[in-house]
Design a protein around this motif. Structure first.
Motif, PDB file in Angstrom:
ATOM      1  N   ASN A   1       2.162  97.483  85.831  1.00 27.11           N
ATOM      2  CA  ASN A   1       1.646  96.981  87.100  1.00 27.11           C
ATOM      3  C   ASN A   1       0.370  96.187  86.794  1.00 27.11           C
ATOM      4  O   ASN A   1       0.207  95.059  87.246  1.00 27.11           O
ATOM      5  CB  ASN A   1       1.344  98.175  88.005  1.00 27.11           C
TER       6      ASN A   1
ATOM      7  N   ARG B   1       7.187  92.868  83.412  1.00 22.87           N
ATOM      8  CA  ARG B   1       6.139  92.488  84.355  1.00 22.87           C
ATOM      9  C   ARG B   1       4.809  92.900  83.749  1.00 22.87           C
ATOM     10  O   ARG B   1       4.699  93.948  83.094  1.00 22.87           O
ATOM     11  CB  ARG B   1       6.329  93.120  85.736  1.00 22.87           C
TER      12      ARG B   1
ATOM     13  N   GLN C   1       4.274  85.150  90.127  1.00 19.85           N
ATOM     14  CA  GLN C   1       4.556  86.029  91.266  1.00 19.85           C
ATOM     15  C   GLN C   1       3.520  85.776  92.353  1.00 19.85           C
ATOM     16  O   GLN C   1       2.329  85.704  92.063  1.00 19.85           O
ATOM     17  CB  GLN C   1       4.492  87.463  90.732  1.00 19.85           C
TER      18      GLN C   1
ATOM     19  N   GLY D   1       2.132  87.601  95.760  1.00 20.23           N
ATOM     20  CA  GLY D   1       2.191  88.973  96.270  1.00 20.23           C
ATOM     21  C   GLY D   1       2.329  89.047  97.778  1.00 20.23           C
ATOM     22  O   GLY D   1       2.123  88.062  98.497  1.00 20.23           O
ATOM     23  N   THR D   2       2.643  90.228  98.242  1.00 22.01           N
ATOM     24  CA  THR D   2       2.856  90.443  99.673  1.00 22.01           C
ATOM     25  C   THR D   2       1.593  90.110 100.476  1.00 22.01           C
ATOM     26  O   THR D   2       1.681  89.641 101.611  1.00 22.01           O
ATOM     27  CB  THR D   2       3.310  91.903  99.933  1.00 22.01           C
ATOM     28  N   ARG D   3       0.433  90.345  99.874  1.00 25.46           N
ATOM     29  CA  ARG D   3      -0.818  90.040 100.588  1.00 25.46           C
ATOM     30  C   ARG D   3      -1.055  88.540 100.701  1.00 25.46           C
ATOM     31  O   ARG D   3      -1.895  88.092 101.477  1.00 25.46           O
ATOM     32  CB  ARG D   3      -1.996  90.731  99.884  1.00 25.46           C
TER      33      ARG D   3
ATOM     34  N   ARG E   1      10.235  94.313  98.924  1.00 23.34           N
ATOM     35  CA  ARG E   1       9.315  95.297  98.335  1.00 23.34           C
ATOM     36  C   ARG E   1       8.880  96.355  99.346  1.00 23.34           C
ATOM     37  O   ARG E   1       7.891  97.030  99.166  1.00 23.34           O
ATOM     38  CB  ARG E   1       8.115  94.592  97.699  1.00 23.34           C
TER      39      ARG E   1
ATOM     40  N   ASP F   1      11.941  95.568  94.552  1.00 20.80           N
ATOM     41  CA  ASP F   1      10.857  96.259  93.850  1.00 20.80           C
ATOM     42  C   ASP F   1      10.792  97.697  94.384  1.00 20.80           C
ATOM     43  O   ASP F   1      10.112  97.965  95.382  1.00 20.80           O
ATOM     44  CB  ASP F   1       9.533  95.517  94.100  1.00 20.80           C
TER      45      ASP F   1
ATOM     46  N   HIS G   1       7.029  99.510  94.448  1.00 21.66           N
ATOM     47  CA  HIS G   1       6.129  99.279  95.574  1.00 21.66           C
ATOM     48  C   HIS G   1       6.727  99.753  96.892  1.00 21.66           C
ATOM     49  O   HIS G   1       6.000 100.137  97.803  1.00 21.66           O
ATOM     50  CB  HIS G   1       5.712  97.811  95.643  1.00 21.66           C
TER      51      HIS G   1
ATOM     52  N   LEU H   1      12.173  94.685  89.858  1.00 17.35           N
ATOM     53  CA  LEU H   1      10.782  94.646  89.419  1.00 17.35           C
ATOM     54  C   LEU H   1      10.283  96.089  89.465  1.00 17.35           C
ATOM     55  O   LEU H   1      10.284  96.708  90.542  1.00 17.35           O
ATOM     56  CB  LEU H   1       9.974  93.765  90.376  1.00 17.35           C
TER      57      LEU H   1
HETATM   58  C1  PEP Z   1       2.709  93.961  92.377  1.00 14.33           C
HETATM   59  O1  PEP Z   1       3.927  93.725  92.193  1.00 14.33           O
HETATM   60  O2  PEP Z   1       1.937  94.230  91.469  1.00 14.33           O
HETATM   61  C2  PEP Z   1       2.179  93.917  93.740  1.00 14.33           C
HETATM   62  C3  PEP Z   1       0.871  93.946  93.991  1.00 14.33           C
HETATM   63  O3  PEP Z   1       3.150  93.883  94.657  1.00 14.33           O
HETATM   64  P1  PEP Z   1       3.039  93.591  96.230  1.00 14.33           P
HETATM   65  O4  PEP Z   1       2.439  92.228  96.354  1.00 14.33           O
HETATM   66  O5  PEP Z   1       4.474  93.636  96.657  1.00 14.33           O
HETATM   67  O6  PEP Z   1       2.205  94.672  96.811  1.00 14.33           O
END
Ligand code: PEP
Ligand code: MN
Length: 297
Positions: free
Chosen positions: A33, A57, A122, A124-126, A178, A211, A214, A246
């Motif tokens: 991670n 990853r 990648q 991210g969700t944020r 995710r 994923d 997460h 993932l």
């Molecule tokens: C990650 O994959 O490390 C991650 C932070 O995922 P997410 O953006 O889905 O929270």
């Protein structure tokens, strides 16, 4: 829409570092991670190579909810991460970027080292609706992109956000489920949304990733069936036809600096890979079964 499904006679695919990505292929990206040391990176890659895995990853830039937690080693770790990937024949590293400058940092280190490996950028969700970041990863064609859906927006909004990447010039994209943030998911971290794999395969031309780390957020490996919740969730995605996984792991999970509760141990990896293999075979059997019944009905 650039990401809309293509004619079934000519399905969409792209190839990167010798690996083909499409709605008919499958790749696991299991790894750290958050990168914490060269030793951790090497330990993970060694196990992956033993099992013939070509992808991983590795988080270098970590967007953290609390500013008082470990935010990743950033560019400092890139040289050893990429060098070790070359040593262990890892072709693609999924790596989150949170700013356009991170792409340039990755470029520079890969150029310096002569490209021993490749990167899948990648988002991210944020950052699911950080349109400037999405446009930035879309403006380049050197790396494919892993777009993670927003945890608090509609699926349609996430699809539109992913379209920003494609519209900016890069449709070498994988769309990742995710889990969704909701109180209803407790004690899991998020509510796994993997039943939407077939829906997304219908709405988009891109490969679909899940994923489970997460989505579930905790290993919970004291189940009576001996299978931890993350194994179960991963299998649910794969048996529904996911094209990519993932997954977080760590040589010493309790000491992982980010999301320690959801990291698989390296000892569990061969077991996990075998479990995934069962799910892949089961999906293939389901396809054969569906074909048979389509002809009968
Ligand atoms: C990650 O994959 O490390 C991650 C932070 O995922 P997410 O953006 O889905 O929270
Ligand atoms: Mn995380």
């Amino acid at each position: 829409m650039i990401l809309a499904p293509t004619d079934p006679e000519s399905p969409f695919s792209f190839t990167y570092r010798g690996l083909r990505f499409s709605q008919d292929d499958f790749h696991s990206f299991i790894g750290l991670n958050a990168v914490d040391s060269p030793e951790s990176v090497e330990a993970v890659m060694k196990v992956l190579k033993t099992h013939g895995e070509r992808c991983t990853r590795m988080g270098a830039y970590k967007p953290r909810t609390s500013p008082y937690t470990f935010g990743g080693l950033e560019a400092r770790c890139l040289p050893y991460v990429f060098e070790l990937a070359g040593k262990y024949d890892i072709q693609i590293i999924a790596m989150e970027v949170t700013h356009e400058s991170h792409i340039e940092q990755i470029d520079r280190v890969l150029d310096d080292l002569g490209h021993p490996t490749g990167v899948m950028l990648q988002t991210g969700t944020r950052n699911a609706q950080n349109f400037e970041l999405l446009k930035a990863v879309g403006r380049q064609n050197r790396y494919p992109v892993l777009y993670k859906r927003g945890f608090g927006i509609t699926l349609q909004e996430s699809i539109q956000a992913a379209e920003y990447i494609a519209m900016s010039g890069n449709d070498h994209l994988v769309f990742c489920l995710r889990g969704m943030k909701t109180q209803a998911s407790a004690a899991h971290r998020n509510l796994a949304d993997f039943s939407q794999v077939p829906l997304l395969k219908r709405l988009l031309k891109t490969p679909i990733c899940v994923d489970p780390s997460h989505a579930i957020g905790l290993r919970a490996n004291d189940n009576r069936d001996n299978l931890c919740d993350i194994f179960h969730a991963a299998v649910q995605g794969v048996i529904a036809g996911a094209n990519m996984l993932l997954v977080d792991c760590h040589p010493n999970p309790p000491e992982a600096l980010v999301d320690a509760r959801q990291a698989l141990s390296l000892k569990e990896l061969p077991w996990f890979l075998e479990d995934i293999q069962i799910a892949k075979q089961a999906y293939q059997q389901r396809l054969n079964c569906a074909k048979k019944w389509k002809e009968i009905l």
